[in-house]
Design an enzyme around this catalytic site. Sequence first.
Site, PDB file in Angstrom:
ATOM      1  N   GLY A   1       0.829  -1.206   0.000  1.00 55.68           N
ATOM      2  CA  GLY A   1       0.000   0.000   0.000  1.00 55.68           C
ATOM      3  C   GLY A   1       0.854   1.242   0.000  1.00 55.68           C
ATOM      4  O   GLY A   1       2.065   1.178  -0.242  1.00 55.68           O
ATOM      5  N   ASN A   2       0.237   2.365   0.255  1.00 51.09           N
ATOM      6  CA  ASN A   2       0.989   3.613   0.362  1.00 51.09           C
ATOM      7  C   ASN A   2       0.300   4.535   1.350  1.00 51.09           C
ATOM      8  O   ASN A   2      -0.729   4.182   1.917  1.00 51.09           O
ATOM      9  CB  ASN A   2       1.163   4.268  -1.016  1.00 51.09           C
ATOM     10  CG  ASN A   2      -0.176   4.609  -1.644  1.00 51.09           C
ATOM     11  OD1 ASN A   2      -0.903   5.460  -1.160  1.00 51.09           O
ATOM     12  ND2 ASN A   2      -0.516   3.895  -2.715  1.00 51.09           N
TER      13      ASN A   2
END
Length: 420
Positions: A223-224
């Site tokens: 993810g980020n």
Amino acid sequence: MGGDTAAPDRPEALAGCTVVLGVTGGISAYKAVEVCRQLVDLGAHVVPVLTEDASRFVGETTFSALASERVRTSLFDDADPIPHTRLGRSADLVLVAPATAKLLGKYAAGISDDLLTATLLATGAPVVLAPAMHTEMWEHPAVVENVATLRRRGVHVVEPDTGRLAGGDVGAGRLAEPSRIVAAVLHMLQVPSASTPPDLAGVRVLVTAGGTREPIDPVRFIGNRSSGKMGHAIAQVAAARGASTTLVTTQGPVSIPGVTAVDVDTAEEMAAAVLAKYDDVDVVVMAAAVADFRPKVAAQEKIKKRDGVPEILLESTPDILAALGERKRAQVLVGFAAETERVREHAAEKLAAKRVDLMVANDVGAADSGFEVDTNRAVLLDSSGASEELPLLTKVELAGVIWDHVGRILRTPVLKRGSS
Ligand code: PMT
């Protein structure tokens, strides 16, 4: 309090909006009566929720007489067995004024031991807190940290004023004037002011927000740090300016007045949701941070540590913006380019490669700009070669500037819209 009125030129500005007004136990609780009156004057449906301590400072009868519904005080005194979820879901906004240090601490820690804190945890609506307390308490590291945590989570905090406090002390911590609190409510609900007409009425827009999550196994993902704040602000402002607005977000559930939200997780799901809607919209704004890579195969069961470090083979995700660029007919395409160096240059390359009309070159290298924070710094580049460097703005302000530009592009005949 006499001259303190909220935008008297905007009667009924909050018509159709339900505001849950939480009141906690502080000497300034009496000012919440005026806040309640101003919200009702603007057409809001106000539901007052008082904590036990608040009832020591102000009379329930006063609020019940002024507000749209009787005062609620308890999780258990209602025929409704789950009043907090009903209140949380029906609210377009939850406001707490005054918010004591105790309320801030409980909300930041996720504690729900009364109707107000339970409602705060049960709502997906925007939350506005107007703290009030003694200066020493307001400046205590625990309170400072709690306020920072809540702000990071998207809660809007109306800074207290400096002035006379209970007991005659003078300092920071006095509840903001009711008109400032009501102005924050209007701002959060993006109620258009007389000077911002609904210039996007009739325009159909699609906005993406948040970081995609690409599963490694049932519990882990790539993810980020995208919080969705930028994309949500863009959707919020579009709807406030009259656009028919769809928001595809990884940060749901969200409740933004006038916005239809679609929840997704992965780049694949986001691509499917966006492409399904593409032919029916006039503008797409891709503010989402879409993962560029994903595990080729996601494990069905949790990968065990004892089996050693796994080798994860990656593959590319669909490039949604590029696909939209290829299929573009008359739509206006807005991309974001998150960059940490040579911001303009990299953004210009993406603008050309993905055939977008407007690229928001987003400097994500500074602490006050980009992911998670409430402010952002960007350069707007359009397909005609023009550019505009913007100062540090709140994400809501930046959203407004983006829609101003999109409005200009929409008014330009398609054949004259630049070379992309
Ligand atoms: O959500 P916040 O915490 O508020 O943070 C906001 C933000 C920093 C995420 C936002 O302002 C931002 O910059 N969004 C774009 C992030 C990004 O993915 O940039 P990029 O340079 O990698 O991608 C360029 C463009 O292509 C973007 O419009 C992106 O949505 C799109 N893209 C990227 C990859 C992919 N597989 N498909 C895409 O459509």
